[in-house]
Motif scaffolding. Structure first.
Motif, mmCIF file in Angstrom:
data_model
loop_
_atom_site.group_PDB
_atom_site.id
_atom_site.type_symbol
_atom_site.label_atom_id
_atom_site.label_comp_id
_atom_site.label_asym_id
_atom_site.label_seq_id
_atom_site.Cartn_x
_atom_site.Cartn_y
_atom_site.Cartn_z
ATOM 1 N N ALA A 12 0.826 -1.209 0.000
ATOM 2 C CA ALA A 12 0.000 0.000 0.000
ATOM 3 C C ALA A 12 0.860 1.259 0.000
ATOM 4 C CB ALA A 12 -0.926 -0.011 1.215
ATOM 5 N N HIS A 13 1.960 1.211 0.734
ATOM 6 C CA HIS A 13 2.898 2.333 0.768
ATOM 7 C C HIS A 13 3.421 2.614 -0.640
ATOM 8 C CE1 HIS A 13 6.743 4.388 1.502
ATOM 9 N NE2 HIS A 13 6.333 4.660 2.734
ATOM 10 N N ARG A 22 2.109 1.627 -3.531
ATOM 11 C CA ARG A 22 1.003 2.046 -4.416
ATOM 12 C C ARG A 22 0.646 3.509 -4.175
ATOM 13 N NH1 ARG A 22 -2.678 -1.519 -2.940
ATOM 14 N NH2 ARG A 22 -3.497 -0.161 -1.305
ATOM 15 N N GLY A 23 0.608 3.907 -2.918
ATOM 16 C CA GLY A 23 0.288 5.291 -2.581
ATOM 17 C C GLY A 23 1.294 6.266 -3.171
ATOM 18 N N LEU A 24 2.580 5.892 -3.138
ATOM 19 C CA LEU A 24 3.606 6.750 -3.723
ATOM 20 C C LEU A 24 3.425 6.888 -5.224
ATOM 21 C CD1 LEU A 24 7.023 5.940 -2.007
ATOM 22 C CD2 LEU A 24 5.765 8.095 -1.995
ATOM 23 N N ASP A 42 10.788 9.431 0.748
ATOM 24 C CA ASP A 42 10.083 8.484 -0.110
ATOM 25 C C ASP A 42 9.967 9.015 -1.535
ATOM 26 O OD1 ASP A 42 9.576 6.479 1.797
ATOM 27 O OD2 ASP A 42 7.837 7.563 2.564
ATOM 28 N N VAL A 65 5.563 8.937 3.366
ATOM 29 C CA VAL A 65 4.338 8.193 3.655
ATOM 30 C C VAL A 65 4.607 7.414 4.936
ATOM 31 C CG1 VAL A 65 2.733 6.417 2.869
ATOM 32 C CG2 VAL A 65 3.734 8.017 1.216
ATOM 33 N N SER A 88 4.602 4.894 8.182
ATOM 34 C CA SER A 88 4.388 3.482 8.457
ATOM 35 C C SER A 88 4.319 3.310 9.969
ATOM 36 C CB SER A 88 5.495 2.637 7.823
ATOM 37 O OG SER A 88 5.406 2.689 6.412
ATOM 38 N N ARG A 110 -0.778 8.029 7.340
ATOM 39 C CA ARG A 110 -1.715 6.903 7.229
ATOM 40 C C ARG A 110 -2.321 6.529 8.584
ATOM 41 N NH1 ARG A 110 0.784 2.093 3.757
ATOM 42 N NH2 ARG A 110 2.456 2.166 5.304
ATOM 43 N N ALA A 164 -2.956 4.779 -0.373
ATOM 44 C CA ALA A 164 -1.892 4.317 0.520
ATOM 45 C C ALA A 164 -2.382 3.430 1.648
ATOM 46 C CB ALA A 164 -1.166 5.538 1.107
ATOM 47 N N GLN A 165 -3.688 3.182 1.690
ATOM 48 C CA GLN A 165 -4.272 2.393 2.778
ATOM 49 C C GLN A 165 -4.192 0.896 2.489
ATOM 50 O OE1 GLN A 165 -5.425 3.741 5.753
ATOM 51 N NE2 GLN A 165 -5.347 1.597 6.348
#
Length: 204
Positions: free
Chosen positions: A47-48, A50-52, A90, A119, A121, A148, A197-198
């Motif tokens: 998800a991290h 993908r969010g980026l 990031d 992002v 974590s 997040r 990012a979820q």
């Protein structure tokens, strides 16, 4: 990205040598030195990542990855805080000639950075506190945090000494236009950024 401090044996190795050894011994981890302390981050979750990728799209659409500037992931930013300090954001928006400003250890002079993004974590405090001070000291004009844990987007501008004079927190439902100083108009949909990012609930 989350980070945890690594124990260091004083006087045995320069911090940079220790950081590089940690990276060699643990492929995929991210190692930074901030405030004279080595921070080790695990590989990003899906998800991290993908969010980026989704977060890059508005910058690319605005034409910021081209002749004048570049949108890049995970390059080193040399910090003025200490003799060996550096961070690895990031995502960064940098001047197109950033490679002409190499300092050492694959890290670049902060003068080339227009914006950095983190992002969060598991160890979100690193991005929300430690890196705020680090990036402000480096005079990075804009720092964006995709929080997040709390479901918010932070936009920090106007660095002054070890803090940002302006720190705005945005919730889902808001549209946020970033400062013109980055070189083009970029508007972020907070809900879309956070959703991308979820992590999906287990079992789906």
């Amino acid at each position: 990205m989350s980070a945890a401090p690594a124990e260091q044996a004083h006087g045995e190795w320069p911090l940079i040598d220790m950081a590089n050894r940690l990276m060699e011994q643990n492929p995929g981890v991210r190692v930074e030195i901030i405030g004279g302390q080595i921070l080790v981050s695990p590989p990003a979750d899906g998800a991290h990542a993908r969010g980026l990728t989704d977060l890059m799209l508005p910058f690319l659409t605005a034409g910021l990855h081209g002749v004048d500037s570049q949108v890049v992931q995970a390059i080193g930013l040399w910090l003025p805080d200490g003799r060996e300090d550096y961070a690895i954001p990031d995502l960064s928006l940098v001047d197109a000639d950033f490679e002409d400003h190499l300092v050492e250890n694959n890290c670049y002079d902060p003068v080339s950075f227009r914006l950095v993004v983190e992002v969060t974590s598991s160890n979100y405090k690193t991005d929300l506190r430690t890196k705020v001070t680090a990036y402000a000291n480096a005079n990075v004009p804009v720092y964006v945090i995709v929080d997040r844990r709390h479901g918010r987007l932070h936009v920090l501008t106007d660095p002054a000494a070890d803090e940002y004079a302006t720190h705005r927190v945005h919730a889902p439902g808001e549209l946020v236009t970033l400062p013109d100083s980055i070189g083009a108009k970029v508007t972020l949909d907070v809900a879309a950024v956070l959703t991308a990012a979820q992590a999906k609930p287990e079992g789906e």
